[in-house]
Design a protein around this motif. Structure first.
Motif, PDB file in Angstrom:
ATOM      1  N   LEU A  41       0.876  -1.165   0.000  1.00  0.00           N
ATOM      2  CA  LEU A  41       0.000   0.000   0.000  1.00  0.00           C
ATOM      3  C   LEU A  41       0.915   1.217   0.000  1.00  0.00           C
ATOM      4  CD1 LEU A  41      -2.945   0.973   0.192  1.00  0.00           C
ATOM      5  CD2 LEU A  41      -2.700   0.932   2.677  1.00  0.00           C
ATOM      6  N   TYR A  42       0.807   2.010  -1.049  1.00  0.00           N
ATOM      7  CA  TYR A  42       1.691   3.180  -1.219  1.00  0.00           C
ATOM      8  C   TYR A  42       3.159   2.767  -1.130  1.00  0.00           C
ATOM      9  CZ  TYR A  42      -2.791   5.340  -0.211  1.00  0.00           C
ATOM     10  OH  TYR A  42      -4.127   5.666  -0.216  1.00  0.00           O
ATOM     11  N   GLU A  43       3.501   1.666  -1.799  1.00  0.00           N
ATOM     12  CA  GLU A  43       4.863   1.130  -1.888  1.00  0.00           C
ATOM     13  C   GLU A  43       5.427   0.642  -0.553  1.00  0.00           C
ATOM     14  OE1 GLU A  43       7.507   3.542  -4.233  1.00  0.00           O
ATOM     15  OE2 GLU A  43       5.925   4.007  -5.678  1.00  0.00           O
ATOM     16  N   GLU A  44       4.566   0.499   0.450  1.00  0.00           N
ATOM     17  CA  GLU A  44       4.978  -0.053   1.746  1.00  0.00           C
ATOM     18  C   GLU A  44       4.409  -1.461   1.858  1.00  0.00           C
ATOM     19  OE1 GLU A  44       4.116   0.553   6.519  1.00  0.00           O
ATOM     20  OE2 GLU A  44       3.596   2.157   5.140  1.00  0.00           O
ATOM     21  N   VAL A  45       5.232  -2.415   2.304  1.00  0.00           N
ATOM     22  CA  VAL A  45       4.769  -3.784   2.484  1.00  0.00           C
ATOM     23  C   VAL A  45       3.852  -3.836   3.712  1.00  0.00           C
ATOM     24  CG1 VAL A  45       5.451  -6.166   2.945  1.00  0.00           C
ATOM     25  CG2 VAL A  45       6.810  -4.772   1.386  1.00  0.00           C
ATOM     26  N   VAL A  46       2.605  -4.281   3.486  1.00  0.00           N
ATOM     27  CA  VAL A  46       1.618  -4.319   4.565  1.00  0.00           C
ATOM     28  C   VAL A  46       1.126  -5.741   4.842  1.00  0.00           C
ATOM     29  CG1 VAL A  46       0.869  -1.928   4.235  1.00  0.00           C
ATOM     30  CG2 VAL A  46      -0.292  -3.778   2.987  1.00  0.00           C
ATOM     31  N   GLY A  47       1.651  -6.715   4.101  1.00  0.00           N
ATOM     32  CA  GLY A  47       1.237  -8.084   4.344  1.00  0.00           C
ATOM     33  C   GLY A  47       1.938  -9.052   3.417  1.00  0.00           C
ATOM     34  N   VAL A  48       1.854 -10.314   3.786  1.00  0.00           N
ATOM     35  CA  VAL A  48       2.514 -11.369   3.011  1.00  0.00           C
ATOM     36  C   VAL A  48       1.783 -12.683   3.255  1.00  0.00           C
ATOM     37  CG1 VAL A  48       4.178 -11.892   4.854  1.00  0.00           C
ATOM     38  CG2 VAL A  48       4.767 -12.418   2.508  1.00  0.00           C
ATOM     39  N   TYR A  49       1.806 -13.552   2.253  1.00  0.00           N
ATOM     40  CA  TYR A  49       1.345 -14.922   2.464  1.00  0.00           C
ATOM     41  C   TYR A  49       2.127 -15.842   1.550  1.00  0.00           C
ATOM     42  CZ  TYR A  49      -1.800 -14.696  -1.683  1.00  0.00           C
ATOM     43  OH  TYR A  49      -2.331 -14.580  -2.942  1.00  0.00           O
ATOM     44  N   VAL A  50       2.116 -17.139   1.896  1.00  0.00           N
ATOM     45  CA  VAL A  50       2.814 -18.165   1.116  1.00  0.00           C
ATOM     46  C   VAL A  50       1.831 -19.287   0.798  1.00  0.00           C
ATOM     47  CG1 VAL A  50       4.693 -19.853   1.083  1.00  0.00           C
ATOM     48  CG2 VAL A  50       5.035 -17.632   2.213  1.00  0.00           C
ATOM     49  N   LEU A  51       1.778 -19.657  -0.480  1.00  0.00           N
ATOM     50  CA  LEU A  51       0.990 -20.803  -0.938  1.00  0.00           C
ATOM     51  C   LEU A  51       1.933 -21.941  -1.295  1.00  0.00           C
ATOM     52  CD1 LEU A  51      -1.696 -19.219  -3.309  1.00  0.00           C
ATOM     53  CD2 LEU A  51      -2.099 -20.356  -1.109  1.00  0.00           C
ATOM     54  N   LEU A  52       1.583 -23.142  -0.856  1.00  0.00           N
ATOM     55  CA  LEU A  52       2.438 -24.306  -1.055  1.00  0.00           C
ATOM     56  C   LEU A  52       1.604 -25.501  -1.529  1.00  0.00           C
ATOM     57  CD1 LEU A  52       5.265 -25.649  -0.599  1.00  0.00           C
ATOM     58  CD2 LEU A  52       4.489 -26.161   1.711  1.00  0.00           C
ATOM     59  N   PRO A  53       1.811 -25.943  -2.784  1.00  0.00           N
ATOM     60  CA  PRO A  53       1.119 -27.157  -3.229  1.00  0.00           C
ATOM     61  C   PRO A  53       1.550 -28.346  -2.365  1.00  0.00           C
ATOM     62  CG  PRO A  53       2.083 -25.988  -5.086  1.00  0.00           C
ATOM     63  CD  PRO A  53       2.636 -25.358  -3.839  1.00  0.00           C
ATOM     64  N   THR A  54       0.571 -29.156  -1.933  1.00  0.00           N
ATOM     65  CA  THR A  54       0.891 -30.266  -1.030  1.00  0.00           C
ATOM     66  C   THR A  54       0.590 -31.630  -1.625  1.00  0.00           C
ATOM     67  OG1 THR A  54      -1.267 -30.017   0.026  1.00  0.00           O
ATOM     68  CG2 THR A  54       0.617 -28.906   1.075  1.00  0.00           C
ATOM     69  N   ARG A  55      -0.545 -31.755  -2.278  1.00  0.00           N
ATOM     70  CA  ARG A  55      -0.968 -33.009  -2.912  1.00  0.00           C
ATOM     71  C   ARG A  55      -1.658 -32.645  -4.213  1.00  0.00           C
ATOM     72  NH1 ARG A  55      -2.875 -32.915   2.059  1.00  0.00           N
ATOM     73  NH2 ARG A  55      -5.081 -32.851   1.538  1.00  0.00           N
TER      74      ARG A  55
END
Length: 151
Positions: A41-55
């Motif tokens: 948001l306005y070039e500031e990191v405000v969140g993160v998530y990671v997706l990982l295929p499992t099966r």
């Protein structure tokens, strides 16, 4: 707010990821196998998530983190909903997430986003983490497993 896939040449936002998972070794391991998405948001990191295929047909949302000073602004919900959309667009049929028994806010968030509890891994955090974890005055011992059908 924009949510984009992390470029391979940019550093992993490890400090932010460690807010949701205190083991740097574990975070780096699953981040190397999955896809990391960054919210700005306005070039500031405000969140993160990671997706990982499992099966086959299944992907796991293994980390969702928002800086503590930005909690309560709906950023976490936007991240979770974006992860669901991306997983569906990639052709996955099920998205899973696991969170600690002591993460009262996280348990509420995931259920508000449509996840259902599917099981509990007893003593997961006792067996896999060297240090004790406490949230909300509760020891984090068990992994609450949740899932959603997105087909």
């Amino acid at each position: 707010m924009i949510i984009r896939k992390r470029n391979n040449d940019e550093p992993l936002p490890i400090k932010l990821l460690l807010l949701a998972d205190p083991s740097e070794e574990i975070v780096r391991e699953y981040a190397s196998r999955g896809e990391c998405f960054i919210a700005e948001l306005y070039e500031e990191v405000v969140g993160v998530y990671v997706l990982l295929p499992t099966r086959p047909g299944t992907i796991e949302l293994v980390n969702v983190a928002v800086p503590e000073e930005l909690h309560g602004r709906g950023i976490g919900k936007q991240l979770v909903m974006d992860a669901i959309t991306k997983a569906k667009n990639k052709g996955f049929k099920t998205i899973e997430v696991g969170t600690g028994n002591s993460g009262v806010g996280q348990l509420a968030l995931y259920q508000k986003c449509g996840f259902r509890i599917t099981g509990v891994d007893l003593d997961f955090f006792i067996k896999h983490y060297d240090e004790e974890i406490f949230e909300n005055g509760i020891q984090c011992r068990d992994m609450v497993r949740m899932a959603m059908d997105i087909s």
